[in-house]
Design an enzyme around this catalytic site. Structure first.
Site, PDB file in Angstrom:
ATOM      1  N   TRP A  52       0.795  -1.230   0.000  1.00 38.64           N
ATOM      2  CA  TRP A  52       0.000   0.000   0.000  1.00 38.64           C
ATOM      3  C   TRP A  52       0.827   1.279   0.000  1.00 38.64           C
ATOM      4  CZ3 TRP A  52      -4.476   1.664  -1.422  1.00 38.64           C
ATOM      5  CH2 TRP A  52      -4.917   2.911  -0.980  1.00 38.64           C
ATOM      6  N   ASP A  87      -2.337  -5.373  -0.853  1.00 38.73           N
ATOM      7  CA  ASP A  87      -3.369  -4.540  -0.235  1.00 38.73           C
ATOM      8  C   ASP A  87      -4.492  -4.323  -1.255  1.00 38.73           C
ATOM      9  OD1 ASP A  87      -4.472  -1.993   1.271  1.00 38.73           O
ATOM     10  OD2 ASP A  87      -2.931  -2.816   2.600  1.00 38.73           O
ATOM     11  N   ASP A  88      -5.219  -3.246  -1.102  1.00 36.40           N
ATOM     12  CA  ASP A  88      -6.377  -2.938  -1.944  1.00 36.40           C
ATOM     13  C   ASP A  88      -5.975  -2.920  -3.431  1.00 36.40           C
ATOM     14  OD1 ASP A  88      -8.901  -2.057  -2.643  1.00 36.40           O
ATOM     15  OD2 ASP A  88      -8.893  -0.344  -1.292  1.00 36.40           O
ATOM     16  N   CYS A 146     -12.081   0.370   0.851  1.00 38.21           N
ATOM     17  CA  CYS A 146     -11.795   1.795   0.997  1.00 38.21           C
ATOM     18  C   CYS A 146     -11.615   2.480  -0.355  1.00 38.21           C
ATOM     19  CB  CYS A 146     -10.559   1.990   1.865  1.00 38.21           C
ATOM     20  SG  CYS A 146     -10.869   1.526   3.592  1.00 38.21           S
ATOM     21  N   LYS A 190      -5.612  -8.950   6.026  1.00 37.65           N
ATOM     22  CA  LYS A 190      -5.889  -7.638   6.618  1.00 37.65           C
ATOM     23  C   LYS A 190      -7.338  -7.309   6.292  1.00 37.65           C
ATOM     24  CE  LYS A 190      -4.550  -2.780   5.739  1.00 37.65           C
ATOM     25  NZ  LYS A 190      -3.500  -1.925   5.145  1.00 37.65           N
ATOM     26  N   ASP A 192     -10.134  -4.544   6.423  1.00 39.68           N
ATOM     27  CA  ASP A 192     -10.391  -3.114   6.552  1.00 39.68           C
ATOM     28  C   ASP A 192     -11.843  -2.876   6.981  1.00 39.68           C
ATOM     29  OD1 ASP A 192      -9.706  -0.408   6.378  1.00 39.68           O
ATOM     30  OD2 ASP A 192      -8.588  -0.710   4.514  1.00 39.68           O
ATOM     31  N   TRP A 258      -8.699   1.242  12.245  1.00 40.52           N
ATOM     32  CA  TRP A 258      -8.085   2.568  12.451  1.00 40.52           C
ATOM     33  C   TRP A 258      -8.312   3.178  13.831  1.00 40.52           C
ATOM     34  CZ3 TRP A 258     -12.741   3.128   9.343  1.00 40.52           C
ATOM     35  CH2 TRP A 258     -12.645   2.499   8.109  1.00 40.52           C
ATOM     36  N   ARG A 275      -5.102  -1.977  14.027  1.00 38.51           N
ATOM     37  CA  ARG A 275      -4.661  -0.607  13.817  1.00 38.51           C
ATOM     38  C   ARG A 275      -5.191   0.270  14.942  1.00 38.51           C
ATOM     39  NH1 ARG A 275      -4.014   0.903   8.488  1.00 38.51           N
ATOM     40  NH2 ARG A 275      -4.554   2.974   9.228  1.00 38.51           N
ATOM     41  N   ASP A 279      -4.545   6.167   8.846  1.00 42.70           N
ATOM     42  CA  ASP A 279      -3.337   5.798   8.096  1.00 42.70           C
ATOM     43  C   ASP A 279      -2.122   6.680   8.404  1.00 42.70           C
ATOM     44  OD1 ASP A 279      -5.249   4.249   6.952  1.00 42.70           O
ATOM     45  OD2 ASP A 279      -4.889   4.897   4.897  1.00 42.70           O
TER      46      ASP A 279
HETATM   47  C1  GLA Z   1      -7.384   2.067   4.400  1.00 44.28           C
HETATM   48  C2  GLA Z   1      -6.319   1.373   5.229  1.00 44.28           C
HETATM   49  C3  GLA Z   1      -5.004   1.423   4.492  1.00 44.28           C
HETATM   50  C4  GLA Z   1      -5.143   0.791   3.120  1.00 44.28           C
HETATM   51  C5  GLA Z   1      -6.259   1.465   2.344  1.00 44.28           C
HETATM   52  C6  GLA Z   1      -6.592   0.735   1.056  1.00 44.28           C
HETATM   53  O1  GLA Z   1      -7.134   3.433   4.304  1.00 44.28           O
HETATM   54  O2  GLA Z   1      -6.213   1.952   6.489  1.00 44.28           O
HETATM   55  O3  GLA Z   1      -3.992   0.777   5.242  1.00 44.28           O
HETATM   56  O4  GLA Z   1      -5.404  -0.586   3.274  1.00 44.28           O
HETATM   57  O5  GLA Z   1      -7.462   1.515   3.111  1.00 44.28           O
HETATM   58  O6  GLA Z   1      -7.593   1.401   0.344  1.00 44.28           O
END
Ligand code: GLA
Length: 643
Positions: A52, A87-88, A146, A190, A192, A258, A275, A279
């Site tokens: 990411w 990641d995403d 996200c 992971k 989210d 988060w 988390r 971020d």
């Molecule tokens: C959120 C997460 C990040 C990442 C993005 C991907 O913001 O907190 O760590 O995974 O999504 O879109």
């Protein structure tokens, strides 16, 4: 990407009714067992790489495999960086016929195993496994991820009908976890949370993008409008599915909420890491923000369950090759607070001096120390900090941290280390490898943003004993007494990287204020009872229960207990009880505010789990008293028999 906290988040928020109250309080009755999560493969904090920070959703198989190859070629893999996490951005859609997720083969060509409608990540994970690495994947607990709210210009958004674009776990937990871990053979996930926050029926986003709405379970920064129990339940469902799918426990479960929904309290019961903040970005002050969100919570982390201040930014922005001081500080801090060490740089193009920072085996060893004691702040201020972490050898790692822009003359004392003032203490610098020693106190000059990191050896202040606040990894805060979760103001607030100075500013946002503290009172003041300051101990609210492992085969337990001088509630009366493996060993009479600390001790020889309960005489639903387990310690001798 726009702020998930700023105007955008506010615009998406919907008028929810009052959130359901959190599930009824756990009983203060002893359980006789450790109740924090011990499932999964995170005995020590996970290490590896994630796509990411370097690539956002613009990932490709080449970039990910390139990073994996760089982990091997640089020697980082051998040092423990084994997880390679995408990641995403990897997904194409959820297949209409049976709900099976499809990989975007345009960017992951090896997944094209059976035409456009039959894709598999198996060749990709096989390749990583053959390199001696492990593979991680990303999903969301809601229907959408996200990027589908915050990265609408991404070339890698899921396609198709609203249902086909619903690539998150919601309604598909068993199916997707089975696909990831059984069919595709991933080792790490992971999860989210945008899908639980940003897709309200009334929102413009849902209307414009034609998403299937989901009434948010959370509102960022507003705990009273967040269904904490509902959020926890959804994540717990994922944890249970993982355990069923991989009963061997070879998986890592990363909760990415988060710091919202009070996850800083319950993450340790459900996942391997959670988390603690929004971020990180490659900015010094943003790093301070995510660091603070985790650094004040050492009692909430332990083996298999780690505070996650987000992935490393070494190699980027304020931590690039022109900022080695900052990069070393970032890495040292993450190591000391037992953060997951997930590299975020484009490793194939990372200059050697930065690789050398990530490859400092002495610093990695602190992070991976098997005892799993997150560092405790021995000196705390907005300018400068001292962190101390007890190692399994009994030595202490100590970090001096200049947070600001002025040079700093820093004084380190034997007291900070809980070592004797009269005998020499040896220090080994983990960056320069130099050795020195001091007696009583010593000083250092630190450049702006510099840290110094040492392992210290010396005679302990408490010969034949160990304060519980020195061994937070052996303490599980089973019930912390917080009745109505509050946001934590003790986190550095930087200018929001996405919104700039638009709006009213960065308000406190993460639940956890009033939680248990090592060597401090619950709201961050000194631990103090009837005018007596306690240098060591655990501060917690009444209505609490701590589980403490007798890891050292200790024979005695002793503490000086009372109501803290900064208690919000000065009318409560609280009894203190000590249990051993579920049986009552000792208790006090009810104590009142202003009363001098009372000694409580217990014979814990042959006891595996000690439980410490602070029980109010009456329920105090709005403001539980702050109490002190002052100088709480395990001792190598049982207490003298009572007369
Ligand atoms: C959120 C997460 C990040 C990442 C993005 C991907 O913001 O907190 O760590 O995974 O999504 O879109």
């Amino acid at each position: 990407m726009r702020s998930k906290f700023g105007w955008w988040g506010a615009a998406l928020a919907l008028a929810m009714g009052a959130a359901p109250a959190e599930a009824a309080k756990d009983s203060l009755a002893p359980t006789g067992r450790w109740t924090a999560n011990e499932r999964g493969a995170a005995r020590t904090p996970p290490m590896g790489w994630n796509s990411w920070n370097a690539f956002g959703t613009r990932i490709t198989e080449d970039k990910v495999v390139g990073a994996a190859q760089a982990l091997v070629d640089t020697g980082l893999a051998k040092l423990g960086y084994t997880y390679v996490n995408i990641d995403d951005g990897w997904w194409l859609k959820r297949r209409a016929a049976d709900g099976r997720l499809q990989v975007r083969t345009a960017i992951f060509p090896s997944a094209a195993t059976g035409g456009p409608d039959e894709t598999s990540f198996r060749p990709f994970t096989d390749r990583l496994h053959a390199m001696g690495l492990k593979a991680g994947i990303y999903t969301d607990a809601g229907r959408y991820a996200c990027s589908q709210a915050f990265d609408l210009r991404s070339p890698n958004l899921p396609v198709g009908t609203p249902e086909e674009r619903a690539v998150g776990l919601y309604g598909h937990v068993e199916q997707d976890i089975g696909l990831f871990f059984r069919d595709w053979n991933f080792d790490y996930v992971k999860v989210d949370a945008c899908g639980l926050a940003d897709y309200a029926g009334k929102s413009d986003l849902v209307a414009q993008q034609k998403y299937v709405p989901l009434e948010p379970l959370m509102e960022r920064g507003v705990l009273n409008r967040t269904d904490i129990a509902g959020m926890r339940a959804l994540y717990a469902q994922v944890g249970d599915a993982l355990q069923r799918t991989r009963p061997s426990g070879d998986y890592v479960f990363s909760i990415c909420a988060w710091g919202q929904a009070d996850v800083r309290r319950w993450g340790k019961e459900v996942g391997n890491l959670w988390r603690t903040s929004d971020d990180i970005t490659p900015s010094w002050t943003r790093m301070l923000h995510t660091y603070d969100s985790a650094a004040g919570r050492p009692l909430y982390a332990q083996p298999y369950a780690w505070n996650d201040p987000d992935m490393l930014e070494i190699g980027l922005g304020d931590f690039d090759a022109g900022h080695l001081v900052e990069a070393r500080s970032h890495f040292s801090l993450w190591a000391m607070i037992d953060a997951p060490l997930l590299i975020g740089a484009d490793l194939a193009n990372t200059p050697r001096p930065l690789i050398d920072i990530l490859a400092n085996a002495d610093v990695i060893a602190l992070n991976q120390d098997p005892a799993g004691h997150q560092a405790v702040r021995a000196y705390s201020s907005d300018d400068f900090e001292i962190l101390v972490k007890t190692l399994s050898t009994g030595d202490k790692a100590v970090l001096l941290f200049n947070r600001g822009l002025a040079p700093m003359k820093a004084i380190l004392t034997a007291d900070h280390l809980k070592m004797a003032r009269s005998a020499p203490i040896a220090l080994r610098d983990l960056w320069s490898k130099e050795e020195r020693s001091f007696t009583g106190e010593t000083s250092f000059t630190l450049a702006p943003r510099e840290t110094r990191l040492f392992v210290a050896k010396g005679p302990r202040i408490l010969p034949g004993g160990m304060y519980l606040s020195e061994i937070p990894g052996a303490v599980n805060v089973a019930v912390d007494g917080v009745v109505r979760p509050e946001v934590d103001p003790l986190v550095h607030r930087m200018v929001n990287p996405w919104a700039g100075s638009r709006g009213p500013g960065e308000r406190p946002a993460y639940g956890g204020y009033g939680g248990a503290q090592a060597d401090a009172a619950p709201y961050g003041t000194n631990l103090q009872v009837a005018g007596r300051v306690m240098g060591a101990g655990i501060g917690i609210l009444a209505g609490s229960r701590l589980e403490v492992r007798n890891t050292g085969k200790w024979r005695g337990f002793a503490a000086l207990v009372g109501i803290d001088d900064n208690s919000r509630n000065t009318g409560a009366r609280v009894r203190f009880l000590v249990y051993g493996d579920g049986k009552l060993l000792a208790q006090t009479k009810p104590v009142a505010f202003g009363q001098p600390a009372v000694r409580i001790d217990a014979d814990v020889a042959n006891v595996r789990l000690v439980e410490l309960v602070a029980k109010p005489e009456r329920n105090e639903p709005l403001a539980p008293a702050s109490v002190a387990w002052g100088d709480a310690a395990f001792l190598d001798a049982p207490p003298p028999a009572k007369r």
